[in-house]
Design a protein around this motif. Structure first.
Motif, PDB file in Angstrom:
ATOM      1  N   ASN A   1      50.017  21.013  59.190  1.00 26.75           N
ATOM      2  CA  ASN A   1      49.868  21.597  57.863  1.00 26.75           C
ATOM      3  C   ASN A   1      49.983  23.117  57.933  1.00 26.75           C
ATOM      4  OD1 ASN A   1      49.485  19.033  56.722  1.00 26.75           O
ATOM      5  ND2 ASN A   1      47.307  19.071  57.226  1.00 26.75           N
ATOM      6  N   ILE A   2      50.981  23.644  57.233  1.00 28.24           N
ATOM      7  CA  ILE A   2      51.336  25.055  57.325  1.00 28.24           C
ATOM      8  C   ILE A   2      50.541  25.862  56.308  1.00 28.24           C
ATOM      9  CG2 ILE A   2      53.230  26.706  57.195  1.00 28.24           C
ATOM     10  CD1 ILE A   2      55.116  24.326  57.696  1.00 28.24           C
ATOM     11  N   ASN A   3      49.888  26.913  56.793  1.00 28.91           N
ATOM     12  CA  ASN A   3      49.102  27.793  55.941  1.00 28.91           C
ATOM     13  C   ASN A   3      49.709  29.193  55.938  1.00 28.91           C
ATOM     14  OD1 ASN A   3      46.392  26.161  55.490  1.00 28.91           O
ATOM     15  ND2 ASN A   3      47.031  25.868  57.605  1.00 28.91           N
ATOM     16  N   GLY A   4      49.774  29.794  54.777  1.00 32.87           N
ATOM     17  CA  GLY A   4      50.102  31.202  54.695  1.00 32.87           C
ATOM     18  C   GLY A   4      48.819  31.974  54.451  1.00 32.87           C
ATOM     19  N   LYS A   5      48.928  33.088  53.776  1.00 33.30           N
ATOM     20  CA  LYS A   5      47.729  33.812  53.351  1.00 33.30           C
ATOM     21  C   LYS A   5      47.295  33.201  52.022  1.00 33.30           C
ATOM     22  CE  LYS A   5      48.900  38.150  55.656  1.00 33.30           C
ATOM     23  NZ  LYS A   5      49.186  39.609  55.478  1.00 33.30           N
ATOM     24  N   ASN A   6      46.628  32.070  52.121  1.00 36.42           N
ATOM     25  CA  ASN A   6      46.331  31.282  50.926  1.00 36.42           C
ATOM     26  C   ASN A   6      45.001  31.677  50.314  1.00 36.42           C
ATOM     27  OD1 ASN A   6      48.681  30.012  51.456  1.00 36.42           O
ATOM     28  ND2 ASN A   6      47.804  28.034  51.990  1.00 36.42           N
ATOM     29  N   SER A   7      45.015  31.858  49.018  1.00 35.01           N
ATOM     30  CA  SER A   7      43.801  32.156  48.272  1.00 35.01           C
ATOM     31  C   SER A   7      43.991  31.676  46.841  1.00 35.01           C
ATOM     32  CB  SER A   7      43.489  33.656  48.296  1.00 35.01           C
ATOM     33  OG  SER A   7      44.529  34.388  47.669  1.00 35.01           O
ATOM     34  N   SER A   8      42.885  31.446  46.165  1.00 37.30           N
ATOM     35  CA  SER A   8      42.927  31.063  44.756  1.00 37.30           C
ATOM     36  C   SER A   8      42.444  32.232  43.909  1.00 37.30           C
ATOM     37  CB  SER A   8      42.066  29.826  44.511  1.00 37.30           C
ATOM     38  OG  SER A   8      40.738  30.044  44.940  1.00 37.30           O
ATOM     39  N   GLN A   9      43.030  32.366  42.719  1.00 37.49           N
ATOM     40  CA  GLN A   9      42.704  33.452  41.799  1.00 37.49           C
ATOM     41  C   GLN A   9      42.096  32.874  40.522  1.00 37.49           C
ATOM     42  OE1 GLN A   9      43.394  36.732  42.782  1.00 37.49           O
ATOM     43  NE2 GLN A   9      44.077  35.813  44.733  1.00 37.49           N
ATOM     44  N   TYR A  10      41.221  33.655  39.893  1.00 39.96           N
ATOM     45  CA  TYR A  10      40.594  33.194  38.652  1.00 39.96           C
ATOM     46  C   TYR A  10      40.752  34.246  37.555  1.00 39.96           C
ATOM     47  CZ  TYR A  10      36.732  36.480  39.140  1.00 39.96           C
ATOM     48  OH  TYR A  10      35.998  37.634  39.228  1.00 39.96           O
ATOM     49  N   LYS A  11      40.635  33.786  36.307  1.00 39.70           N
ATOM     50  CA  LYS A  11      40.578  34.667  35.145  1.00 39.70           C
ATOM     51  C   LYS A  11      39.491  34.163  34.208  1.00 39.70           C
ATOM     52  CE  LYS A  11      45.402  36.242  35.020  1.00 39.70           C
ATOM     53  NZ  LYS A  11      46.633  36.326  34.197  1.00 39.70           N
ATOM     54  N   THR A  12      38.715  35.098  33.645  1.00 39.90           N
ATOM     55  CA  THR A  12      37.687  34.765  32.677  1.00 39.90           C
ATOM     56  C   THR A  12      38.157  35.198  31.292  1.00 39.90           C
ATOM     57  OG1 THR A  12      35.947  35.104  34.331  1.00 39.90           O
ATOM     58  CG2 THR A  12      35.271  35.058  32.015  1.00 39.90           C
ATOM     59  N   TYR A  13      38.189  34.229  30.371  1.00 35.51           N
ATOM     60  CA  TYR A  13      38.687  34.487  29.023  1.00 35.51           C
ATOM     61  C   TYR A  13      37.542  34.451  28.014  1.00 35.51           C
ATOM     62  CZ  TYR A  13      43.319  33.293  30.913  1.00 35.51           C
ATOM     63  OH  TYR A  13      44.480  33.239  31.655  1.00 35.51           O
ATOM     64  N   SER A  14      37.691  35.264  26.966  1.00 34.89           N
ATOM     65  CA  SER A  14      36.814  35.151  25.803  1.00 34.89           C
ATOM     66  C   SER A  14      37.357  34.041  24.914  1.00 34.89           C
ATOM     67  CB  SER A  14      36.786  36.473  25.029  1.00 34.89           C
ATOM     68  OG  SER A  14      36.217  36.299  23.749  1.00 34.89           O
ATOM     69  N   LYS A  15      36.532  33.075  24.566  1.00 34.50           N
ATOM     70  CA  LYS A  15      36.985  31.983  23.720  1.00 34.50           C
ATOM     71  C   LYS A  15      37.162  32.433  22.276  1.00 34.50           C
ATOM     72  CE  LYS A  15      35.925  27.773  24.627  1.00 34.50           C
ATOM     73  NZ  LYS A  15      35.253  26.475  24.796  1.00 34.50           N
TER      74      LYS A  15
ATOM     75  N   GLY B   1      40.439  35.240  23.094  1.00 34.71           N
ATOM     76  CA  GLY B   1      41.475  34.887  24.058  1.00 34.71           C
ATOM     77  C   GLY B   1      41.774  35.979  25.057  1.00 34.71           C
ATOM     78  N   ALA B   2      41.050  37.090  24.987  1.00 33.67           N
ATOM     79  CA  ALA B   2      41.288  38.220  25.888  1.00 33.67           C
ATOM     80  C   ALA B   2      40.767  37.915  27.291  1.00 33.67           C
ATOM     81  CB  ALA B   2      40.601  39.464  25.343  1.00 33.67           C
ATOM     82  N   VAL B   3      41.440  38.499  28.310  1.00 32.43           N
ATOM     83  CA  VAL B   3      40.991  38.366  29.700  1.00 32.43           C
ATOM     84  C   VAL B   3      39.880  39.373  29.944  1.00 32.43           C
ATOM     85  CG1 VAL B   3      41.652  38.528  32.116  1.00 32.43           C
ATOM     86  CG2 VAL B   3      43.257  37.571  30.463  1.00 32.43           C
ATOM     87  N   LEU B   4      38.699  38.899  30.283  1.00 32.94           N
ATOM     88  CA  LEU B   4      37.542  39.763  30.506  1.00 32.94           C
ATOM     89  C   LEU B   4      37.373  40.146  31.966  1.00 32.94           C
ATOM     90  CD1 LEU B   4      34.985  37.889  28.222  1.00 32.94           C
ATOM     91  CD2 LEU B   4      36.501  39.795  27.607  1.00 32.94           C
ATOM     92  N   ASP B   5      37.814  39.279  32.849  1.00 29.63           N
ATOM     93  CA  ASP B   5      37.628  39.521  34.281  1.00 29.63           C
ATOM     94  C   ASP B   5      38.642  38.677  35.043  1.00 29.63           C
ATOM     95  OD1 ASP B   5      36.514  40.421  36.681  1.00 29.63           O
ATOM     96  OD2 ASP B   5      35.150  38.707  36.787  1.00 29.63           O
ATOM     97  N   GLU B   6      39.064  39.142  36.202  1.00 31.82           N
ATOM     98  CA  GLU B   6      39.969  38.368  37.054  1.00 31.82           C
ATOM     99  C   GLU B   6      39.869  38.856  38.485  1.00 31.82           C
ATOM    100  OE1 GLU B   6      44.273  39.140  36.599  1.00 31.82           O
ATOM    101  OE2 GLU B   6      43.683  40.562  35.042  1.00 31.82           O
ATOM    102  N   GLY B   7      40.238  37.980  39.432  1.00 31.41           N
ATOM    103  CA  GLY B   7      40.179  38.357  40.838  1.00 31.41           C
ATOM    104  C   GLY B   7      40.329  37.163  41.746  1.00 31.41           C
TER     105      GLY B   7
END
Length: 219
Positions: A130-144, A147-153
């Protein structure tokens, strides 16, 4: 003596030709439009494909055994909602988990008949690198509300371990051209480190149905 030598040489030539005729090489490509990762909460993955080659030896008129190697590009884990309440929604973006290069043993049984179309069933079992790169997951926090993005990383860094690969399927051969449908699984464990330093580990087996096309020829 000369006659005996010629007879022996003739038998050797026939046996060599017979052995050569029993060797089969196949090159193939596969498409997996619908696939899944064994992760929570989302299991759906995007379009996947693979390229591979196999060597098989004709043990009997119908049975072939051999080995194969392929490159399998696994689609990204589709984005999913991680946390949600009345005001906020935290969404994890499409995430690349891993690709695979399985090395496997294969067995194939042909249902030979009077037609040029030969149905077959097939099974593979081997080891999935199983081949791995520089794998990471990203998130975004939205105001319901807006709809604006309040935070991400970055949510998590992770790495997939090697595992087992297996497949079962069926198809047809027509004058060297092959097509088949198989159910394939690459097993893997994912080790991750969250943004807050916490570590976790879980299953991320990749499962899918694959439609393959190829061409085989004897040596």
């Amino acid at each position: 003596m000369k006659k005996h030598i010629l007879t022996v040489l003739g038998l050797l030539a026939l046996s060599t030709a017979s052995f050569a005729e029993n060797n089969i090489i196949e090159f193939k490509a596969g498409l997996s439009p619908v696939s899944k990762f064994d992760v929570t909460p989302s299991k759906k993955a995007k379009f996947s494909y693979e390229l591979g080659a196999e060597y098989r030896y004709l043990v009997t008129n119908n049975t072939e055994i051999g080995a194969g190697l392929s490159y399998q590009n696994h689609g990204k884990l589709k984005k999913f909602t991680d946390v949600e309440d009345n005001n906020l929604k935290v969404e994890v973006s499409d995430t690349k988990l891993y690709d695979s290069v399985p090395l496997y043993l294969t067995a194939k049984y042909n249902f030979r008949n009077d037609s040029d179309i030969v149905p077959y069933v097939k099974a593979d079992l081997g080891y999935s690198f199983n081949i791995n790169g520089k794998n990471s997951s990203q998130y975004k926090t939205y105001s319901k509300a807006t709809g604006a993005v309040l935070d991400e990383g970055k949510l998590k860094d992770f790495k997939a371990e090697n595992g087992v690969y297996y497949s079962v399927g069926a198809g047809v051969v027509y004058k060297g051209f092959t097509t088949g449908l198989s159910y394939q699984v690459n097993t893997a464990k994912i080790e991750g480190t969250r943004y807050d330093g916490l570590k976790d580990k879980g299953s991320a087996n990749f499962r899918r149905f694959t439609l393959s096309f190829g061409y085989q020829f004897g040596l």
